[in-house]
Design an enzyme around this catalytic site. Structure first.
Site, PDB file in Angstrom:
ATOM      1  CB  VAL A 277      41.785  41.786  40.208  1.00 29.15           C
ATOM      2  CG1 VAL A 277      42.618  43.032  40.086  1.00 29.15           C
ATOM      3  CG2 VAL A 277      40.465  41.936  39.478  1.00 29.15           C
TER       4      VAL A 277
ATOM      5  CB  SER B 265      42.669  42.429  33.586  1.00 26.19           C
ATOM      6  OG  SER B 265      42.024  43.534  34.173  1.00 26.19           O
TER       7      SER B 265
ATOM      8  CE  LYS C 152      40.934  45.244  31.726  1.00 28.51           C
ATOM      9  NZ  LYS C 152      41.740  46.004  32.713  1.00 28.51           N
TER      10      LYS C 152
ATOM     11  CE1 TYR D 132      45.999  46.666  33.769  1.00 28.23           C
ATOM     12  CE2 TYR D 132      46.460  44.962  35.374  1.00 28.23           C
ATOM     13  CZ  TYR D 132      45.712  45.449  34.340  1.00 28.23           C
ATOM     14  OH  TYR D 132      44.681  44.705  33.857  1.00 28.23           O
TER      15      TYR D 132
ATOM     16  CE1 TYR E  25      37.037  46.096  31.093  1.00 28.39           C
ATOM     17  CE2 TYR E  25      35.584  46.669  32.914  1.00 28.39           C
ATOM     18  CZ  TYR E  25      36.842  46.403  32.436  1.00 28.39           C
ATOM     19  OH  TYR E  25      37.924  46.421  33.279  1.00 28.39           O
TER      20      TYR E  25
HETATM   21  O1  DON Z   1      37.204  46.398  35.780  1.00 31.17           O
HETATM   22  C1  DON Z   1      37.794  45.853  36.710  1.00 31.17           C
HETATM   23  O2  DON Z   1      38.259  46.487  37.647  1.00 31.17           O
HETATM   24  C2  DON Z   1      37.943  44.350  36.657  1.00 31.17           C
HETATM   25  N1  DON Z   1      36.844  43.787  35.934  1.00 31.17           N
HETATM   26  C3  DON Z   1      39.238  43.946  35.985  1.00 31.17           C
HETATM   27  C4  DON Z   1      40.474  44.477  36.666  1.00 31.17           C
HETATM   28  C5  DON Z   1      41.665  43.604  36.567  1.00 31.17           C
HETATM   29  O3  DON Z   1      41.609  42.396  36.466  1.00 31.17           O
HETATM   30  C6  DON Z   1      42.967  44.271  36.744  1.00 31.17           C
HETATM   31  N2  DON Z   1      44.031  43.276  36.731  1.00 31.17           N
HETATM   32  N3  DON Z   1      44.961  43.072  37.392  1.00 31.17           N
END
Ligand code: DON
Length: 312
Positions: free
Chosen positions: A266, A71, A74, A248, A196
């Site tokens: 993550v 993320s 993003k 979040y 994405y």
């Molecule tokens: O779409 C997802 O779930 C992952 N590619 C990214 C999620 C993420 O990194 C949330 N961060 N803490």
């Protein structure tokens, strides 16, 4: 305290102390495994880089080991979308904290397919769609953009991670299809998801990420290359979103404990900035229940506590 009254900081000693202090926490976190490839990582890894606006850089631990940015990417896609669409972007995605997990579906129906903010998965998928309708070969464009920001031409997608994300991305597919039913996705869902998943699967290290965030600490201008990526006003707004939505449903706790605009992923990375001074990236793969790096958040909390430097 005025800057001139501050005792000179030994940045290197500071981050080495912090790395020692958080060491016991590394094994207490849990590696994300909803994307199976994320599980193939050493729970004991820890790296940190502090990048000052004046070009000086301090690092310790596994700061040159690549990890999955997830993320954190993003922020790069939002920067591109905001610079292309300007304030039109906010008709597609909101600017409020969600108070919900990053991959939650529940709020979207109540809010007619408009995601709360660009950092939850639904919001980042809309941002990806906005970029796709305004650029050709969006994935190559965003990789080039990340290479330029990080001043590292070797930054690339981890193909195993990408395949893993694609194979297990059912929740993201559900979010995208649901938003398409509200006409908030213009392109084909599979194409938007490919883009994405592609930017989430980029592998970078702490040095790369700290370097790539420096423009946000300097009103939208990279202080080393002197290139402007956002207006000062846009950079201010992205930093506001990082503070309120970057971690979040733990964004309040992160602001309370750390006091820096920051973005987690993550993969265990967290990037944060102090406007006018520095960017920082910490990496430790063990996550807390919100999906933020357990030792990473603690390291940033120690960083602002020990230095007395935060945005507050
Ligand atoms: O779409 C997802 O779930 C992952 N590619 C990214 C999620 C993420 O990194 C949330 N961060 N803490």
């Amino acid at each position: 305290m005025l800057n001139s009254e501050r005792p000179r900081l030994d940045w290197q000693l500071l981050i080495e102390d912090i790395a020692n202090e958080v060491s016991a926490l590394k094994s207490k976190g849990k590696v994300a495994d909803y994307i199976p490839e994320l599980g193939n990582v050493d729970l004991d890894a820890f790296g940190i880089t502090v990048q000052l606006l004046n070009g000086q850089r301090y690092s310790t631990g596994d700061y040159q080991t690549n990890f999955s940015v997830q993320s954190i990417s993003k922020v790069f896609s939002l920067t591109k979308a905001f610079s292309i669409l300007k304030d039109e972007l906010w008709s597609r995605v909101g600017k409020e904290p969600s108070g919900n997990p990053f991959n939650s579906l529940v709020q979207l129906e109540h809010e007619n397919g408009k995601p709360r903010n660009p950092f939850i998965n639904a919001g980042a998928i809309v941002v990806a769609d906005c970029i796709m309708t305004n650029t050709t070969d969006s994935l190559a464009m965003i990789i080039d953009f990340i290479r330029e920001l990080s001043d590292n031409k070797t930054v690339s997608i981890d193909q195993d991670m990408l395949q893993s994300e694609k194979s297990f991305g059912h929740r993201n597919a559900a979010l995208a299809h649901f938003m398409k039913s509200y006409n908030n996705i213009g392109s084909e869902v599979d194409a938007v998801l490919d883009f994405y998943f592609g930017h989430c699967s980029v592998a970078m290290n702490c040095e790369d990420i700290a370097r790539a965030f420096l423009f946000l600490a300097n009103h939208g201008i990279d202080p080393i290359s002197k290139k402007r990526y956002l207006t000062a006003s846009q950079a201010k707004r992205i930093n506001a979103l990082l503070l309120t939505c970057g971690t979040y449903d733990a964004a309040g706790d992160f602001a309370f404990r750390v006091g820096m605009p920051g973005k987690s992923g993550v993969g265990g990375g967290i990037a944060a900035i102090i406007p006018g001074l520095l960017s920082i990236c910490v990496w430790s793969p063990g996550l807390d229940k919100y999906g933020n790096s357990l030792a990473g958040v603690k390291a940033l909390e120690l960083f602002t506590t020990k230095t007395g430097i935060s945005i507050f």
